[in-house]
Write a protein that holds these residues in place. Structure first.
Motif, PDB file in Angstrom:
ATOM      1  N   PHE A  43       0.818  -1.206   0.000  1.00  0.00           N
ATOM      2  CA  PHE A  43       0.000   0.000   0.000  1.00  0.00           C
ATOM      3  C   PHE A  43       0.848   1.250   0.000  1.00  0.00           C
ATOM      4  N   THR A  44       0.256   2.310  -0.512  1.00  0.00           N
ATOM      5  CA  THR A  44       0.783   3.650  -0.278  1.00  0.00           C
ATOM      6  C   THR A  44      -0.158   4.300   0.719  1.00  0.00           C
ATOM      7  N   ILE A  45       0.400   4.893   1.744  1.00  0.00           N
ATOM      8  CA  ILE A  45      -0.424   5.595   2.727  1.00  0.00           C
ATOM      9  C   ILE A  45      -0.379   7.083   2.423  1.00  0.00           C
ATOM     10  N   GLU A  46      -1.549   7.680   2.339  1.00  0.00           N
ATOM     11  CA  GLU A  46      -1.663   9.107   2.004  1.00  0.00           C
ATOM     12  C   GLU A  46      -2.267   9.859   3.186  1.00  0.00           C
ATOM     13  N   GLU A  47      -1.523  10.803   3.716  1.00  0.00           N
ATOM     14  CA  GLU A  47      -2.015  11.627   4.807  1.00  0.00           C
ATOM     15  C   GLU A  47      -2.685  12.879   4.241  1.00  0.00           C
ATOM     16  N   ARG A  48      -3.853  13.178   4.758  1.00  0.00           N
ATOM     17  CA  ARG A  48      -4.568  14.388   4.355  1.00  0.00           C
ATOM     18  C   ARG A  48      -4.934  15.190   5.594  1.00  0.00           C
ATOM     19  N   GLY A  49      -4.843  16.508   5.475  1.00  0.00           N
ATOM     20  CA  GLY A  49      -5.141  17.365   6.611  1.00  0.00           C
ATOM     21  C   GLY A  49      -3.956  17.456   7.556  1.00  0.00           C
ATOM     22  N   ALA A  50      -3.984  18.455   8.401  1.00  0.00           N
ATOM     23  CA  ALA A  50      -2.889  18.670   9.351  1.00  0.00           C
ATOM     24  C   ALA A  50      -3.032  17.725  10.535  1.00  0.00           C
ATOM     25  N   LYS A  51      -1.911  17.181  10.976  1.00  0.00           N
ATOM     26  CA  LYS A  51      -1.939  16.322  12.159  1.00  0.00           C
ATOM     27  C   LYS A  51      -2.443  17.107  13.365  1.00  0.00           C
ATOM     28  N   ASP A  52      -3.022  16.368  14.284  1.00  0.00           N
ATOM     29  CA  ASP A  52      -3.565  16.966  15.515  1.00  0.00           C
ATOM     30  C   ASP A  52      -4.695  17.944  15.230  1.00  0.00           C
ATOM     31  N   THR A  53      -5.427  17.681  14.146  1.00  0.00           N
ATOM     32  CA  THR A  53      -6.643  18.443  13.865  1.00  0.00           C
ATOM     33  C   THR A  53      -7.757  17.456  13.530  1.00  0.00           C
ATOM     34  N   THR A  54      -8.988  17.948  13.539  1.00  0.00           N
ATOM     35  CA  THR A  54     -10.127  17.080  13.222  1.00  0.00           C
ATOM     36  C   THR A  54     -10.167  16.707  11.741  1.00  0.00           C
ATOM     37  N   ASP A  55      -9.361  17.366  10.907  1.00  0.00           N
ATOM     38  CA  ASP A  55      -9.339  17.078   9.468  1.00  0.00           C
ATOM     39  C   ASP A  55      -8.344  15.974   9.096  1.00  0.00           C
ATOM     40  N   TYR A  56      -7.488  15.604   9.996  1.00  0.00           N
ATOM     41  CA  TYR A  56      -6.415  14.652   9.663  1.00  0.00           C
ATOM     42  C   TYR A  56      -6.986  13.265   9.354  1.00  0.00           C
ATOM     43  N   ARG A  57      -6.510  12.686   8.230  1.00  0.00           N
ATOM     44  CA  ARG A  57      -6.907  11.347   7.823  1.00  0.00           C
ATOM     45  C   ARG A  57      -5.703  10.611   7.241  1.00  0.00           C
ATOM     46  N   ILE A  58      -5.709   9.283   7.393  1.00  0.00           N
ATOM     47  CA  ILE A  58      -4.747   8.419   6.708  1.00  0.00           C
ATOM     48  C   ILE A  58      -5.543   7.536   5.753  1.00  0.00           C
ATOM     49  N   PHE A  59      -5.333   7.733   4.444  1.00  0.00           N
ATOM     50  CA  PHE A  59      -5.987   6.920   3.414  1.00  0.00           C
ATOM     51  C   PHE A  59      -4.998   5.888   2.879  1.00  0.00           C
ATOM     52  N   TYR A  60      -5.545   4.830   2.305  1.00  0.00           N
ATOM     53  CA  TYR A  60      -4.741   3.747   1.724  1.00  0.00           C
ATOM     54  C   TYR A  60      -4.955   3.714   0.221  1.00  0.00           C
ATOM     55  N   ASN A  61      -3.868   3.537  -0.519  1.00  0.00           N
ATOM     56  CA  ASN A  61      -3.942   3.429  -1.970  1.00  0.00           C
ATOM     57  C   ASN A  61      -3.208   2.170  -2.437  1.00  0.00           C
ATOM     58  N   ALA A  62      -3.717   1.579  -3.504  1.00  0.00           N
ATOM     59  CA  ALA A  62      -3.049   0.436  -4.127  1.00  0.00           C
ATOM     60  C   ALA A  62      -3.294   0.514  -5.622  1.00  0.00           C
ATOM     61  N   ALA A  63      -2.220   0.353  -6.396  1.00  0.00           N
ATOM     62  CA  ALA A  63      -2.318   0.415  -7.854  1.00  0.00           C
ATOM     63  C   ALA A  63      -3.019   1.685  -8.310  1.00  0.00           C
ATOM     64  N   GLY A  64      -2.744   2.795  -7.629  1.00  0.00           N
ATOM     65  CA  GLY A  64      -3.302   4.076  -8.033  1.00  0.00           C
ATOM     66  C   GLY A  64      -4.734   4.317  -7.624  1.00  0.00           C
ATOM     67  N   LYS A  65      -5.327   3.408  -6.836  1.00  0.00           N
ATOM     68  CA  LYS A  65      -6.716   3.575  -6.418  1.00  0.00           C
ATOM     69  C   LYS A  65      -6.822   3.548  -4.904  1.00  0.00           C
ATOM     70  N   MET A  66      -7.792   4.292  -4.387  1.00  0.00           N
ATOM     71  CA  MET A  66      -8.042   4.260  -2.959  1.00  0.00           C
ATOM     72  C   MET A  66      -8.641   2.907  -2.569  1.00  0.00           C
ATOM     73  N   VAL A  67      -8.151   2.340  -1.488  1.00  0.00           N
ATOM     74  CA  VAL A  67      -8.715   1.093  -0.978  1.00  0.00           C
ATOM     75  C   VAL A  67      -9.078   1.281   0.489  1.00  0.00           C
ATOM     76  N   SER A  68     -10.032   0.514   0.947  1.00  0.00           N
ATOM     77  CA  SER A  68     -10.470   0.586   2.333  1.00  0.00           C
ATOM     78  C   SER A  68      -9.685  -0.409   3.181  1.00  0.00           C
ATOM     79  N   PRO A  69      -9.058   0.046   4.269  1.00  0.00           N
ATOM     80  CA  PRO A  69      -8.360  -0.904   5.124  1.00  0.00           C
ATOM     81  C   PRO A  69      -9.306  -1.902   5.785  1.00  0.00           C
ATOM     82  N   TRP A  70     -10.511  -1.480   6.090  1.00  0.00           N
ATOM     83  CA  TRP A  70     -11.476  -2.386   6.714  1.00  0.00           C
ATOM     84  C   TRP A  70     -11.984  -3.429   5.717  1.00  0.00           C
ATOM     85  N   HIS A  71     -12.272  -3.002   4.494  1.00  0.00           N
ATOM     86  CA  HIS A  71     -12.929  -3.890   3.538  1.00  0.00           C
ATOM     87  C   HIS A  71     -11.985  -4.643   2.608  1.00  0.00           C
ATOM     88  N   GLU A  72     -10.835  -4.077   2.271  1.00  0.00           N
ATOM     89  CA  GLU A  72     -10.030  -4.649   1.185  1.00  0.00           C
ATOM     90  C   GLU A  72      -8.708  -5.268   1.612  1.00  0.00           C
TER      91      GLU A  72
END
Length: 278
Positions: A43-72
């Motif tokens: 996976f590639t992990i993509e951080e969005r938003g500033a850390k220590d804020t309510t906007d911060y997220r860690i997304f997962y990508n594989a083969a150029g597409k977003m994937v769900s860590p829970w589902h995929e």
């Protein structure tokens, strides 16, 4: 998940130390995951938003597409092992979690009354979840006074010596399970160890944990029992007289919660909780 769980063994306990480790990240639709060690790095992990804020997220990508860590990310890792997603590295206090109600189910920091949540002190183990599991809140457990699931994936307490990476995906060996009851809801805590840990080969069940990591499971029970007390809340409870159940029991819990997840994801069970299935 009417858990007619019948198997039992005894409590045990582990110990600690601190090194740095890399994750085993690898997705699939249930994606095919392969890795030489416990770390899965597909996976590639993509951080969005500033850390220590309510906007911060860690997304997962594989083969150029977003994937769900829970589902995929697949639950099973072969040879009786499981994939574990680390949400909260050991010796940290930010209460991070997979956002099951957001598209892509990224990792975010939990929020209460508009404020970011922190534990009152550091957690002493790596903490996270088992993908493709779900504790169904509509099913009551007759063995535990009728408490039902907490509407989340199954939690993991990883007892190895290494601080794992937030968002990392690792192969772990399941060893036992605690039946925590939090605010009237069943919240299973699977005890597991990273396959790359130097002591992983020495532990295969709860009794081994007590020998190799004496007292650690009791420390886990006390930590999760008491962590809400500083905020003025009552202590959490544990079913089965605080007993950490054995590996066979643990695998039955995992099988039942995986089946509940499959029913939810497939549509066989209505998504009344409005969880994100994408």
């Amino acid at each position: 998940m009417a858990f007619a769980l019948r198997s039992a063994l005894r409590t045990a306990g582990p110990a600690r130390a601190m090194r740095k480790a890399a994750p085993v990240v690898a997705p699939s639709r249930s994606l095919n995951v392969s890795a030489k060690g416990a770390k899965v790095d597909a996976f590639t992990i993509e951080e969005r938003g500033a850390k220590d804020t309510t906007d911060y997220r860690i997304f997962y990508n594989a083969a150029g597409k977003m994937v769900s860590p829970w589902h995929e990310i697949p639950l099973f890792a072969g040879d009786g092992n499981l994939h574990f997603i680390c949400e909260i590295p050991k010796e940290t206090s930010a209460k991070m979690e997979v956002a099951t109600d957001e598209v892509g189910t990224p990792i975010k920091q939990d929020i209460k009354k508009g404020k970011l949540r922190f534990y009152p002190y550091n957690i002493n183990w790596n903490y996270g979840l088992l993908p493709q599991t779900w504790e169904d809140p509509s099913v009551k457990n007759a063995e535990l006074e009728g408490v039902a699931g907490d509407n989340d994936p199954v939690d993991v307490v990883e007892i190895g010596s290494t601080q794992l990476a937030m968002g990392g995906v690792y192969k772990v060996k399941p060893l036992g399970v605690l039946a925590m009851i939090d605010d009237g809801e069943l919240d299973w805590k699977v005890i597991a160890i990273n396959l790359d840990d130097p002591k992983a080969a020495m532990v295969n069940d709860v009794a081994d944990v007590e020998k190799v990591f004496p007292g650690e499971i009791q420390k886990i029970v006390e930590w999760f029992r008491d962590y809400k007390i500083p905020d003025g809340k009552p202590a959490n409870k544990f079913g089965y007289n605080n007993e950490c159940k054995n590996k066979a029991f643990t695998m039955h819990v995992i099988k039942e919660t995986h089946e509940a997840y499959v029913h939810l994801k497939s549509g066989a069970r209505a998504n009344k909780e409005e969880l994100s299935l994408l």
